[in-house]
Design a protein around this motif. Sequence first.
Motif, mmCIF file in Angstrom:
data_model
loop_
_atom_site.group_PDB
_atom_site.id
_atom_site.type_symbol
_atom_site.label_atom_id
_atom_site.label_comp_id
_atom_site.label_asym_id
_atom_site.label_seq_id
_atom_site.Cartn_x
_atom_site.Cartn_y
_atom_site.Cartn_z
ATOM 1 N N ALA A 1 0.815 -1.213 0.000
ATOM 2 C CA ALA A 1 0.000 0.000 0.000
ATOM 3 C C ALA A 1 0.846 1.258 0.000
ATOM 4 O O ALA A 1 0.347 2.341 -0.320
ATOM 5 N N ASP A 2 2.146 1.136 0.340
ATOM 6 C CA ASP A 2 3.027 2.307 0.323
ATOM 7 C C ASP A 2 3.995 2.196 -0.846
ATOM 8 O O ASP A 2 3.750 1.448 -1.792
ATOM 9 N N ASP A 3 5.106 2.918 -0.780
ATOM 10 C CA ASP A 3 6.047 2.892 -1.903
ATOM 11 C C ASP A 3 7.032 1.734 -1.825
ATOM 12 O O ASP A 3 7.857 1.565 -2.720
ATOM 13 N N GLY A 4 6.963 0.951 -0.755
ATOM 14 C CA GLY A 4 7.807 -0.228 -0.653
ATOM 15 C C GLY A 4 9.236 0.040 -0.245
ATOM 16 O O GLY A 4 10.074 -0.863 -0.307
ATOM 17 N N THR B 1 8.683 -8.297 -9.176
ATOM 18 C CA THR B 1 7.775 -7.276 -9.696
ATOM 19 C C THR B 1 7.109 -6.567 -8.524
ATOM 20 O O THR B 1 6.475 -7.211 -7.693
ATOM 21 N N LEU B 2 7.285 -5.261 -8.439
ATOM 22 C CA LEU B 2 6.713 -4.473 -7.347
ATOM 23 C C LEU B 2 5.485 -3.723 -7.826
ATOM 24 O O LEU B 2 5.536 -2.992 -8.817
ATOM 25 N N GLN B 3 4.375 -3.929 -7.141
ATOM 26 C CA GLN B 3 3.156 -3.152 -7.383
ATOM 27 C C GLN B 3 2.960 -2.277 -6.148
ATOM 28 O O GLN B 3 2.378 -2.688 -5.150
ATOM 29 N N ALA B 4 3.516 -1.057 -6.211
ATOM 30 C CA ALA B 4 3.496 -0.159 -5.054
ATOM 31 C C ALA B 4 2.236 0.697 -5.046
ATOM 32 O O ALA B 4 1.503 0.778 -6.030
ATOM 33 N N ASN B 5 1.994 1.330 -3.884
ATOM 34 C CA ASN B 5 0.859 2.246 -3.715
ATOM 35 C C ASN B 5 -0.446 1.600 -4.176
ATOM 36 O O ASN B 5 -1.280 2.220 -4.844
ATOM 37 N N THR B 6 -0.610 0.349 -3.808
ATOM 38 C CA THR B 6 -1.774 -0.430 -4.232
ATOM 39 C C THR B 6 -2.366 -1.143 -3.028
ATOM 40 O O THR B 6 -1.653 -1.852 -2.309
ATOM 41 N N ARG B 7 -3.648 -0.971 -2.812
ATOM 42 C CA ARG B 7 -4.324 -1.652 -1.714
ATOM 43 C C ARG B 7 -5.050 -2.888 -2.232
ATOM 44 O O ARG B 7 -5.693 -2.854 -3.275
ATOM 45 N N VAL B 8 -4.943 -3.972 -1.484
ATOM 46 C CA VAL B 8 -5.674 -5.187 -1.808
ATOM 47 C C VAL B 8 -7.024 -5.109 -1.101
ATOM 48 O O VAL B 8 -7.096 -4.978 0.118
#
Length: 469
Positions: A113-116, A152-159
């Motif tokens: 959910a953040d920039d990782g 593979t990074l999916q940042a700033n993403t909420r599940v």
Amino acid sequence: MNTPRWICTVCGWIYNEVEGDPDSGIAPGTRFEDIPANWSCPLCGVTKADFITLEAYAAQRASSGPKTRPRRARGQIGGEDTVVIIGGGIAGWTVAERLRERDPERPITLITADDGCIYPKPALSMAIGQGRSPDDLIEQSGTEKAAALGVTLQANTRVMGIKPINKRLTTTKGNVKYGQLVLALGASQRRHSFAGDAADDILRINDLTSYRHLRSLLEGESRHIVLIGAGLIGVELAEDMTAGGHRVTLLDVGTQLLGRLAPPSIAQQLLTAMTPKGVSFCPGVSLAALDREANRYRAMLTNGAALATDIVISAMGLMPNIELAKHAGLQVGRGIIAQASDLRTSDQDIFAVGDCAEIDGRSYYYIDPIRRQAETVAASLCGEHHPFERHPISIRVKTPSLALHLCPPDQSVADFGDWHFHAGEGINSRVDFLAHQRLAGYALSGSHTQESELLNKVLISQLNPPPQN
């Protein structure tokens, strides 16, 4: 008449207008032109603009010469053979590291959910005293870390949801398929409803973003801070705030600092050391209400007293984040229930690790057990057996005023023993917790902290005795 179909030019997923994309809220029969612009590919997460008709795609292939069907694009978000990790904290990234060490080729996607970004979370409660800004704490960006690991990074993403039957996640950037799923959801500050028109202004420091906000409030002149909770987080934050020249009032419903982590004598040693620095302690008291008053706050306490203060921080302990797992039908208790043998949840393709996991009725919030849990998960994902072992929790308290090493007794014996003074005097002492006449925990201060490693080995040998011949 051919059914209109559109293909994702990144991953090859095909949108069929007859079938639609019900999991993303696109009903069967919806024309591609009528899909909202913010819709994204359910497989790799790219936008609607990255789709073309299947006919146009075929024409492009034909014009560029004979080729095999496009392989899965590098950097694809998820997939049927992919390990997807939810959570970019130490648990999530450590699983990615350990898995990559074992399997250089396994596709891994990490969603956060953040920039990782990579930073040592324990440093949040000691950065002021060390003269480090929030930016100084960042060791590596999420993008750099992902590139180094081939993740593979999916940042700033909420599940938003998990569908175990379909092995699919619903996220704010579209649906994501997974082969195996690792839940590294962490924990959140315990919530309590307080009265007053400023109750929503109470801070909870649990990540770099919230800590950055706190530091912005501390800039300039000296502040007065009310800390709700005098446990480990509370005392460490109080110590660090005073290092910046601020005054702190600690509130706790208990009778001493550090609660059940320490014996009363050690807790009193710490309070005596912190008091001259600007820390005051109110035992048996909590916050009742918080109201705005001019440019400050008026904190009403449960004993009827009132304090004028500048900042109020809740440090009332952590609760595992379980809602996502609960709604997915996974077995939960206080945390997400996982087996010690492999950290699988009630779904064989979903694992839980870190603060959110509950193993044999216990949750573990410290770095060492989280790293060992990551080893267990990585091994399980590679078909290996590396069970998680329960070790005593040894805590080095980050309070420069007084060096402390604490190892509280396991909850299984906590009610069957008591603290007993062992050696030393004053701020250099050792207090043992004895249960059934055996060492079950310890509290060390000052020069006696050097005994921690030896005592820890004794406790580990008792928990995991060598096999008998």
